[in-house]
Design an enzyme around this catalytic site. Structure first.
Site, PDB file in Angstrom:
ATOM      1  N   ARG A 168       0.742  -1.471  -0.035  1.00  0.00           N
ATOM      2  CA  ARG A 168       0.114  -0.798   0.313  1.00  0.00           C
ATOM      3  C   ARG A 168       1.004   1.349  -0.021  1.00  0.00           C
ATOM      4  O   ARG A 168       2.019   1.494   0.535  1.00  0.00           O
ATOM      5  CB  ARG A 168      -1.136  -0.215   1.065  1.00  0.00           C
ATOM      6  CG  ARG A 168      -2.086  -0.865   1.370  1.00  0.00           C
ATOM      7  CD  ARG A 168      -3.276  -0.752   0.971  1.00  0.00           C
ATOM      8  NE  ARG A 168      -4.503  -1.847   0.129  1.00  0.00           N
ATOM      9  CZ  ARG A 168      -4.399  -3.016  -0.686  1.00  0.00           C
ATOM     10  NH1 ARG A 168      -3.726  -3.437  -1.398  1.00  0.00           N
ATOM     11  NH2 ARG A 168      -5.377  -2.928  -0.517  1.00  0.00           N
ATOM     12  N   GLU A 201      -4.046   7.626  -3.956  1.00  0.00           N
ATOM     13  CA  GLU A 201      -4.805   6.538  -6.261  1.00  0.00           C
ATOM     14  C   GLU A 201      -6.196   7.501  -6.260  1.00  0.00           C
ATOM     15  O   GLU A 201      -6.990   6.916  -5.804  1.00  0.00           O
ATOM     16  CB  GLU A 201      -4.865   5.425  -5.712  1.00  0.00           C
ATOM     17  CG  GLU A 201      -3.498   5.023  -5.756  1.00  0.00           C
ATOM     18  CD  GLU A 201      -3.621   3.145  -5.219  1.00  0.00           C
ATOM     19  OE1 GLU A 201      -4.700   2.782  -5.678  1.00  0.00           O
ATOM     20  OE2 GLU A 201      -1.984   2.240  -4.718  1.00  0.00           O
ATOM     21  N   HIS A 214      -1.603  -0.025  -9.735  1.00  0.00           N
ATOM     22  CA  HIS A 214      -2.552  -0.913  -8.870  1.00  0.00           C
ATOM     23  C   HIS A 214      -3.058  -1.999  -9.208  1.00  0.00           C
ATOM     24  O   HIS A 214      -4.037  -2.130  -9.146  1.00  0.00           O
ATOM     25  CB  HIS A 214      -3.449   0.201  -7.659  1.00  0.00           C
ATOM     26  CG  HIS A 214      -3.305  -0.622  -6.473  1.00  0.00           C
ATOM     27  ND1 HIS A 214      -3.659   0.018  -5.501  1.00  0.00           N
ATOM     28  CD2 HIS A 214      -3.520  -2.165  -6.579  1.00  0.00           C
ATOM     29  CE1 HIS A 214      -3.946  -1.143  -4.216  1.00  0.00           C
ATOM     30  NE2 HIS A 214      -3.308  -2.243  -4.816  1.00  0.00           N
TER      31      HIS A 214
HETATM   32  C1  DGY Z   1      -5.537  -5.883  -2.700  1.00  0.00           C
HETATM   33  O1  DGY Z   1      -6.715  -7.043  -3.149  1.00  0.00           O
HETATM   34  O2  DGY Z   1      -5.664  -5.428  -1.806  1.00  0.00           O
HETATM   35  C2  DGY Z   1      -4.891  -6.018  -4.063  1.00  0.00           C
HETATM   36  O3  DGY Z   1      -4.857  -3.949  -4.095  1.00  0.00           O
HETATM   37  C3  DGY Z   1      -6.182  -5.427  -5.291  1.00  0.00           C
HETATM   38  O4  DGY Z   1      -6.916  -4.201  -4.822  1.00  0.00           O
END
Ligand code: DGY
Length: 328
Positions: A237, A266, A285
């Protein structure tokens, strides 16, 4: 009476049909952009929510007093206020496992793209610079045989360790809350403190969930511990990394490069100063974003949602406290 589901993400026709067969379904697309008002209007009366990439805070939850379950089409659950869900007895489910390998592939894609300067040199050709042979100015650095430091040894960290060990003959170091001897045995991995891992690794990959404890885990001090030849990759993240400190470290070439799949904000703004850097590779992402994996995640989320609405304990329950509250 059929239960009511609000889906804030469009699923395949087959999965939408499964939902429609079991419940009354309202689809609200793009709630994070222009659909928030439509989502708010759909929340009263909702028993189940299904979607991803939307911050569901207390104010939104207050609009859904009948809510029983939120089924997130993601493994990460940092968009949810779990304490508030526990308090209300609302179940939260996620989609682990099905995205592990694909997300590890994304990590390696960024490692290789940074090390071999794939994106930069693609641009170099398109700009008409390939007029003779290439020279040291276009050389990258090796990946095979180097040291990969993995921060966060969960499922995705382990899938990276396997690729690094078996596919690239790399030495694997890792840092996580508590050492995992089975991972050490399987991949010859060595446990290190975070500081030691940063100092010893040629590549550092961040694979840990965002929590209060991991926010800004990597800042200026940590970046200063890395080798000047090292490359940092973030597939977890955005907020586990201090982006301003990274920008500075990259601009001053204090580390060789970085690959980011995730950002503090984002979508990343087109005028972000990060995009001025030639030693940074960015992706939007895409960790789990393949056709096959996104369909598997959606299927998993539908299974979780329908199980919970049928009163069964869903396979991927994130907050057992809420389950206890609902069932006692
Ligand atoms: C998640 O599944 O958390 C990935 O980052 C895709 O959004």
């Amino acid at each position: 009476m059929k239960k009511r589901i609000v889906a804030y993400k469009r699923l395949s026709d087959e999965l939408m049909a499964r939902l429609h067969a079991q419940a009354e379904v309202t689809l609200v697309e793009a709630p994070a952009a222009d659909g928030l008002a439509r989502l708010r209007a759909a929340l009263p009366g909702a028993h189940g929510l299904l979607g991803a990439s939307l911050r569901l805070d207390r104010a939104l939850l207050d609009l859904a007093p009948q809510l029983e379950v939120i089924s997130s089409v993601s493994v990460g659950v940092d968009n949810y206020d779990i304490a508030a869900l526990d308090q209300r007895g609302v179940l939260l489910t996620n989609t682990p496992d099905v995205l592990t390998e694909t997300t590890a592939d994304t990590g390696f894609a960024l490692i290789l793209a940074c090390a071999r300067r794939v994106v930069e040199l693609d641009g170099w050709i398109r700009a008409g610079h390939w007029r003779a042979g290439i020279g040291p100015a276009q050389f990258g650095c090796d990946v095979q045989g180097k040291t990969l430091g993995i921060v966060g040894m969960g499922r995705i960290g382990e899938a990276l360790a396997r690729r690094a060990h078996a596919g690239f003959g790399m030495r694997v170091l890792y840092h996580t809350r508590s050492p995992r001897p089975e991972v050490e045995a399987r991949y010859g991995a060595g446990y290190r403190s975070l500081d030691a891992l940063l100092a010893e690794s040629d590549f550092v990959c961040l694979c840990l969930p965002l929590t209060g404890a991991t926010q800004n885990l990597i800042g200026a001090r940590e970046l200063a511990l890395m080798k000047p030849s090292a490359i940092l990759v973030n597939i977890s993240r955005g907020r586990v990394l201090d982006e301003v400190a990274l920008l500075q470290a990259l601009a001053e070439r204090r580390i060789r490069g970085a690959g980011l799949d995730v950002f503090v904000q984002e979508p990343l703004a087109v005028d972000s100063p990060l995009l001025q850097l030639d030693n940074l590779v960015v992706t939007p992402h895409i960790g789990s974003a393949t056709l096959e994996t996104r369909e598997a995640m959606a299927r998993c989320a539908v299974d979780n949602l329908l199980a919970a609405l049928a009163g069964e304990r869903p396979a991927n329950l994130v907050n057992p406290v809420a389950w206890e509250r609902r069932n006692n």
